[in-house]
Design a protein around this motif. Structure first.
Motif, mmCIF file in Angstrom:
data_model
loop_
_atom_site.group_PDB
_atom_site.id
_atom_site.type_symbol
_atom_site.label_atom_id
_atom_site.label_comp_id
_atom_site.label_asym_id
_atom_site.label_seq_id
_atom_site.Cartn_x
_atom_site.Cartn_y
_atom_site.Cartn_z
ATOM 1 N N ALA A 37 1.561 -9.858 3.643
ATOM 2 C CA ALA A 37 0.232 -9.941 3.029
ATOM 3 C C ALA A 37 -0.584 -10.976 3.791
ATOM 4 C CB ALA A 37 0.315 -10.332 1.555
ATOM 5 N N VAL A 38 -1.895 -10.797 3.753
ATOM 6 C CA VAL A 38 -2.831 -11.732 4.375
ATOM 7 C C VAL A 38 -3.860 -12.143 3.342
ATOM 8 C CG1 VAL A 38 -4.797 -11.868 5.959
ATOM 9 C CG2 VAL A 38 -2.607 -11.042 6.780
ATOM 10 N N LYS A 39 -4.200 -13.409 3.350
ATOM 11 C CA LYS A 39 -5.311 -13.904 2.538
ATOM 12 C C LYS A 39 -6.324 -14.530 3.470
ATOM 13 C CE LYS A 39 -7.484 -17.475 0.318
ATOM 14 N NZ LYS A 39 -7.808 -18.869 0.647
ATOM 15 N N LYS B 54 -2.181 -3.401 12.169
ATOM 16 C CA LYS B 54 -1.929 -2.537 11.008
ATOM 17 C C LYS B 54 -1.442 -3.338 9.800
ATOM 18 C CE LYS B 54 -0.941 1.631 13.723
ATOM 19 N NZ LYS B 54 -1.407 1.077 15.021
ATOM 20 N N VAL B 55 -2.126 -4.430 9.550
ATOM 21 C CA VAL B 55 -1.769 -5.304 8.432
ATOM 22 C C VAL B 55 -2.185 -4.653 7.113
ATOM 23 C CG1 VAL B 55 -2.205 -7.544 7.334
ATOM 24 C CG2 VAL B 55 -1.933 -7.389 9.827
ATOM 25 N N THR B 56 -1.312 -4.708 6.135
ATOM 26 C CA THR B 56 -1.613 -4.215 4.792
ATOM 27 C C THR B 56 -1.653 -5.392 3.819
ATOM 28 O OG1 THR B 56 0.732 -3.800 4.375
ATOM 29 C CG2 THR B 56 -0.576 -1.965 5.227
ATOM 30 N N ASN B 57 -2.046 -5.121 2.583
ATOM 31 C CA ASN B 57 -2.160 -6.177 1.565
ATOM 32 C C ASN B 57 -3.085 -7.296 2.033
ATOM 33 O OD1 ASN B 57 -0.433 -4.935 -0.337
ATOM 34 N ND2 ASN B 57 1.367 -5.757 0.699
ATOM 35 N N ILE B 58 -4.343 -6.948 2.221
ATOM 36 C CA ILE B 58 -5.347 -7.912 2.689
ATOM 37 C C ILE B 58 -6.171 -8.382 1.502
ATOM 38 C CG2 ILE B 58 -7.345 -8.251 4.189
ATOM 39 C CD1 ILE B 58 -6.239 -5.940 5.931
ATOM 40 N N VAL B 59 -6.054 -9.662 1.188
ATOM 41 C CA VAL B 59 -6.796 -10.283 0.089
ATOM 42 C C VAL B 59 -7.949 -11.075 0.690
ATOM 43 C CG1 VAL B 59 -6.691 -11.825 -1.905
ATOM 44 C CG2 VAL B 59 -4.682 -10.448 -1.275
#
Length: 269
Positions: free
Chosen positions: A75-77, A98-103
């Motif tokens: 995840a990334v914030k 292709k990063v997922t879960n981007i806050v």
């Protein structure tokens, strides 16, 4: 041992209450391995922001490549991104890897009033980052600026704005209602179909430095561990509510929240 990984892309708060410092503390407390990409250095304490020193695009890109090409992340914030160029770079790299879960916490103004996002960067935020976001977590002033309103003054207005924000591309929207002055603290979670209301008792304290950073980081940590969006936001809401309730009265201004309080209370049960 395997552990979920979370990456914060944000500014550094020398006072330790917000920014990457708050994010890394939150990741640790929620049992995720935290990593960071520093977009700007700030000279900051409880009294305010005394200097902002953006990092070069080269430095930011090198940090992103180093982390994402080797360790990767669950995840990334994103927090303080400051400029249109930095936003564009971050969006490009998140898509490249292709990063997922981007806050996305669309940080615009510090608690003391200092600008943490250049005016011309709002367009890049809307056009490049919001469409790839899993969830965005604006407060009411940030949401008003994004959708072009002067202000948001009621829960009914919040319910319309959360729909308008969703139309900009994020999969989910969490609109924080802490800036409303009457009644309990209500946040709205919109998934494109249903508006979920998350209500807690309003806490009478001025020591709320870093609350937005901490809340978004907690969502990222929970998503990294595989939680669904509703559970992730509920846990983050519980985490930040306890952190504010047991906030730290340090410094001469707006003190930080207590990132360790959630775990300590859980261990006492």
């Amino acid at each position: 041992m395997t552990i979920a990984k979370a990456l914060t892309i944000a500014g550094s708060d020398s006072g330790g209450g917000a920014g990457i410092q708050a994010d890394l503390k939150t990741f640790q407390e929620l049992n995720t391995f935290g990593m960071s990409v520093i977009t700007a250095l700030t000279a900051q304490n409880t009294l305010g922001v005394h200097g902002v020193f953006p990092q070069s695009l080269e430095a930011i890109e090198a940090q992103l490549n180093a982390v994402l090409s080797d360790i990767g992340t669950d995840a990334v914030k994103t927090g303080m991104l400051f400029s249109a160029d930095i936003i564009s770079l971050v969006a490009t790299k998140l898509k490249e890897y292709k990063v997922t879960n981007i806050v996305v916490d669309p940080v615009m103004v510090a608690k003391g009033g200092a600008s943490l996002l250049l005016d011309e960067a709002t367009k890049a935020l809307i056009e490049e980052l919001l469409p790839i976001a899993t969830v965005i977590t604006p407060n009411l002033p940030e949401a008003a600026k994004i959708v072009g309103l002067k202000d948001i003054t009621s829960l009914e207005e919040m319910k319309q704005v959360v729909v308008d924000l969703h139309k900009l591309g994020p999969k989910y929207v969490v609109l924080k209602g802490g800036h409303l002055t009457d009644g309990p603290a209500v946040d709205l979670l919109f998934d494109g179909k249903t508006i979920h209301e998350l209500e807690t008792k309003r806490i009478d304290t001025k020591h709320t430095h870093g609350t937005g950073c901490t809340f978004a980081a907690a969502i990222a940590a929970e998503l990294a561990k595989g939680a669904d969006i509703v559970k992730a936001v509920e846990t983050a809401k519980a985490f930040i509510t306890i952190a504010i309730t047991h906030s730290l009265h340090i410094g001469g201004g707006i003190g930080p929240t207590n990132h360790a309080a959630y775990r300590r209370l859980a261990n006492e049960k």
